[in-house]
Write a protein that holds these residues in place. Structure first.
Motif, PDB file in Angstrom:
ATOM      1  N   GLU A 128      -5.356  27.538  19.038  1.00  0.00           N
ATOM      2  CA  GLU A 128      -4.440  27.679  18.699  1.00  0.00           C
ATOM      3  C   GLU A 128      -2.973  26.953  18.998  1.00  0.00           C
ATOM      4  O   GLU A 128      -3.447  25.657  20.696  1.00  0.00           O
ATOM      5  CB  GLU A 128      -4.078  29.366  19.564  1.00  0.00           C
ATOM      6  CG  GLU A 128      -4.237  29.144  21.298  1.00  0.00           C
ATOM      7  CD  GLU A 128      -3.557  31.165  22.023  1.00  0.00           C
ATOM      8  OE1 GLU A 128      -1.750  30.327  21.791  1.00  0.00           O
ATOM      9  OE2 GLU A 128      -3.853  31.407  22.316  1.00  0.00           O
ATOM     10  N   HIS A 129      -2.596  27.079  18.235  1.00  0.00           N
ATOM     11  CA  HIS A 129      -1.659  25.667  18.679  1.00  0.00           C
ATOM     12  C   HIS A 129      -0.252  25.453  17.820  1.00  0.00           C
ATOM     13  O   HIS A 129      -0.245  26.568  17.033  1.00  0.00           O
ATOM     14  CB  HIS A 129      -2.194  23.851  18.293  1.00  0.00           C
ATOM     15  CG  HIS A 129      -2.903  24.344  17.070  1.00  0.00           C
ATOM     16  ND1 HIS A 129      -3.405  24.802  15.853  1.00  0.00           N
ATOM     17  CD2 HIS A 129      -1.980  23.328  15.424  1.00  0.00           C
ATOM     18  CE1 HIS A 129      -3.802  24.224  14.924  1.00  0.00           C
ATOM     19  NE2 HIS A 129      -2.151  23.389  14.421  1.00  0.00           N
ATOM     20  N   SER A 130       0.588  24.361  18.075  1.00  0.00           N
ATOM     21  CA  SER A 130       1.364  24.593  16.540  1.00  0.00           C
ATOM     22  C   SER A 130       1.492  23.532  16.331  1.00  0.00           C
ATOM     23  O   SER A 130       0.750  22.267  16.538  1.00  0.00           O
ATOM     24  CB  SER A 130       2.990  24.736  17.788  1.00  0.00           C
ATOM     25  OG  SER A 130       3.298  23.699  18.221  1.00  0.00           O
ATOM     26  N   ASP A 131       2.300  22.765  15.202  1.00  0.00           N
ATOM     27  CA  ASP A 131       1.921  21.806  14.494  1.00  0.00           C
ATOM     28  C   ASP A 131       3.323  20.646  15.056  1.00  0.00           C
ATOM     29  O   ASP A 131       3.852  20.670  15.322  1.00  0.00           O
ATOM     30  CB  ASP A 131       2.236  21.375  13.199  1.00  0.00           C
ATOM     31  CG  ASP A 131       0.925  22.483  12.335  1.00  0.00           C
ATOM     32  OD1 ASP A 131      -0.002  22.504  13.566  1.00  0.00           O
ATOM     33  OD2 ASP A 131       0.843  22.420  11.927  1.00  0.00           O
ATOM     34  N   TYR A 132       2.991  19.165  15.277  1.00  0.00           N
ATOM     35  CA  TYR A 132       4.223  18.411  15.901  1.00  0.00           C
ATOM     36  C   TYR A 132       4.630  17.801  15.195  1.00  0.00           C
ATOM     37  O   TYR A 132       5.840  17.498  15.390  1.00  0.00           O
ATOM     38  CB  TYR A 132       3.186  16.868  16.065  1.00  0.00           C
ATOM     39  CG  TYR A 132       1.646  17.447  16.761  1.00  0.00           C
ATOM     40  CD1 TYR A 132       1.366  18.082  17.683  1.00  0.00           C
ATOM     41  CD2 TYR A 132       0.794  16.140  16.241  1.00  0.00           C
ATOM     42  CE1 TYR A 132       0.903  18.833  18.019  1.00  0.00           C
ATOM     43  CE2 TYR A 132      -0.301  16.647  17.396  1.00  0.00           C
ATOM     44  CZ  TYR A 132      -0.803  17.424  18.222  1.00  0.00           C
ATOM     45  OH  TYR A 132      -2.241  17.945  18.889  1.00  0.00           O
ATOM     46  N   ILE A 172       3.109  29.043  16.557  1.00  0.00           N
ATOM     47  CA  ILE A 172       1.561  29.507  17.175  1.00  0.00           C
ATOM     48  C   ILE A 172       0.709  29.888  16.082  1.00  0.00           C
ATOM     49  O   ILE A 172       0.639  31.084  15.866  1.00  0.00           O
ATOM     50  CB  ILE A 172       1.758  29.588  18.825  1.00  0.00           C
ATOM     51  CG1 ILE A 172       2.157  29.360  19.406  1.00  0.00           C
ATOM     52  CG2 ILE A 172       0.138  30.153  18.913  1.00  0.00           C
ATOM     53  CD1 ILE A 172       2.411  28.385  19.999  1.00  0.00           C
ATOM     54  N   HIS A 173      -0.269  28.983  15.458  1.00  0.00           N
ATOM     55  CA  HIS A 173      -1.596  29.489  15.212  1.00  0.00           C
ATOM     56  C   HIS A 173      -2.640  28.804  15.319  1.00  0.00           C
ATOM     57  O   HIS A 173      -2.678  28.385  16.213  1.00  0.00           O
ATOM     58  CB  HIS A 173      -0.819  29.034  13.123  1.00  0.00           C
ATOM     59  CG  HIS A 173      -0.920  27.589  12.765  1.00  0.00           C
ATOM     60  ND1 HIS A 173       0.616  27.388  13.538  1.00  0.00           N
ATOM     61  CD2 HIS A 173      -1.755  27.224  12.232  1.00  0.00           C
ATOM     62  CE1 HIS A 173       0.502  25.090  12.744  1.00  0.00           C
ATOM     63  NE2 HIS A 173      -1.130  26.033  12.976  1.00  0.00           N
ATOM     64  N   ARG A 174      -3.850  29.724  14.653  1.00  0.00           N
ATOM     65  CA  ARG A 174      -5.611  29.293  15.200  1.00  0.00           C
ATOM     66  C   ARG A 174      -6.201  29.234  14.339  1.00  0.00           C
ATOM     67  O   ARG A 174      -5.594  30.450  12.951  1.00  0.00           O
ATOM     68  CB  ARG A 174      -5.494  29.597  16.617  1.00  0.00           C
ATOM     69  CG  ARG A 174      -5.452  30.994  16.345  1.00  0.00           C
ATOM     70  CD  ARG A 174      -6.214  31.965  17.470  1.00  0.00           C
ATOM     71  NE  ARG A 174      -6.656  33.590  17.317  1.00  0.00           N
ATOM     72  CZ  ARG A 174      -7.197  34.553  17.825  1.00  0.00           C
ATOM     73  NH1 ARG A 174      -6.925  33.574  19.162  1.00  0.00           N
ATOM     74  NH2 ARG A 174      -6.857  35.928  18.174  1.00  0.00           N
TER      75      ARG A 174
HETATM   76 FE   LIG Z   1      -1.800  23.465  12.372  1.00  0.00          FE
END
Ligand SMILES: [Fe+2]
Ligand SMILES: O=C(O)CCC(=O)C(=O)O
Length: 352
Positions: free
Chosen positions: A240-244, A297-299
């Motif tokens: 899981e992360h957000s994009d920069y 947030i997505h994964r």
């Molecule tokens: Fe992403």
């Protein structure tokens, strides 16, 4: 990587909207995803690209509304021909079928360059910012993916490492650069829609995106034994992360597995829809908009169809663009100015 200063907007973009505004949204969109309070709109972008002034304005507001509520939108009729997208997926598969040493010969080097091949386990995306913390989660469950990053070809400081232009990879570089150009054009149109939706001049973002500092990212999630996900409950294809960046254009194949976090904290499937591109806002756009736009947030996890002992490979292609700062008055400003290039290097340094 070009470094540009944050430009604060002095526009109250979150004024209550008149009723007609919401009525026009309903006309311009359907929902691609609607679950657990997460509504991701499916927008016909032809109405922005070729529509009447009213259609363009309604579509622009739908785009902005999607980014302000879900942080994600789906677009159809986005003007990149379907056969071009199909060909790019095919070429991406050709690249990942190269022997490992050929891929390592064009390996990813530094966060500043952010170009080249990363083998499975090299990158661990997460919501963490500290490299030591990221190292711990990487050791426990490395991301089951490999990637190839292609930066701006005309960058004066960094060159893209290209595989030899022969055999299956004959024409790979030319095809990728063409696709990069088409994505960059689409990215500019999306930024024009965001500006128009905000009530700004349509070309407002142009000075910040004219250089085309973006990364085309080919992603391959190899076929994997289904029980990998059972043996290790923390195992994912991409954590899981957000994009920069500002916004990410995400083309996904039909396998599924992408999930987006809902306002209630559930991960909801962002099911592939043929003929659409998924677009999500990144941290820089959230920061720049004073968090009026969401970087959600997505994964990527095991596919929703859980039959068989092995899950097939998944491919996706992302175009990630960096950008520069919206607050109503200086006292509402949540973040200090940062150069987009410096921000990206800061985040990438912790991730690899
Ligand atoms: Fe992403
Ligand atoms: O492969 C996907 O569908 C998601 C990729 C992604 O989120 C990313 O590269 O930032």
């Amino acid at each position: 990587m070009d470094a540009r200063f944050v430009v604060p907007l002095l526009l109250p973009i979150d004024k209550p909207r008149p009723r007609a505004y919401h009525a026009s949204l309903a006309m311009a969109t359907d929902a691609a995803v609607s679950k657990d309070g997460l509504v991701i709109p499916l927008i016909d972008f032809a109405k922005f690209l070729h529509g009447s002034p009213d259609e363009r304005a309604a579509t622009a507001r739908a785009v902005l509304d999607g980014f302000q509520t879900a942080g994600f939108i789906y677009l159809r009729n986005y003007a990149i021909p379907a056969d071009v997208v199909r060909n790019t997926f095919g070429r991406s598969a050709d690249f990942f079928q190269l022997p490992l040493d050929a891929k390592l010969a064009v390996g990813w080097t530094t966060p500043e360059a952010n170009r080249g091949y990363s083998s499975p386990g090299r990158e661990k995306v997460s919501t963490l910012l500290d490299s030591a913390d990221i190292e711990k989660v990487r050791a426990a469950a490395p991301d089951l993916k490999e990637s190839f990053e292609i930066g701006r070809e005309s960058d004066p400081h960094f060159a893209n490492p290209w595989p030899a232009d022969e055999g299956r990879l004959n024409g790979f570089r030319a095809d990728m650069l063409d696709f990069h150009d088409m994505c960059q054009a689409l990215h500019k149109h999306v930024m024009r829609a965001i500006a128009l939706g905000m009530g700004l001049d349509e070309g407002f973002f142009e000075p910040f995106v004219d250089v085309g500092d973006n990364t085309l990212r080919l992603l391959h999630y190899p076929a994997v034994k289904a029980d990998v996900f059972k043996v290790n409950p923390g195992q994912v294809r991409a954590g899981e992360h957000s994009d920069y960046g500002s916004v990410t254009l995400l083309f996904q194949d039909s396998r599924g597995g992408l999930q987006v976090k809902s306002p209630t904290g559930q991960f909801v499937d962002a099911t592939p829809i043929e003929g659409t591109v998924v677009i999500n806002a990144g941290d820089l756009l959230a920061r720049w908009s004073n968090d009026t736009i969401k970087s959600t947030i997505h994964r990527v996890v095991e596919p929703p169809r859980k039959e068989g002992v092995e899950y097939p490979a998944r491919y996706s292609i992302a175009l990630i663009e960096t950008l520069p700062g919206t607050y109503a008055s200086p006292k509402d400003k949540k973040y200090e100015g940062i150069k987009s290039g410096d921000y990206l290097v800061q985040r990438l340094t912790a991730t690899y």
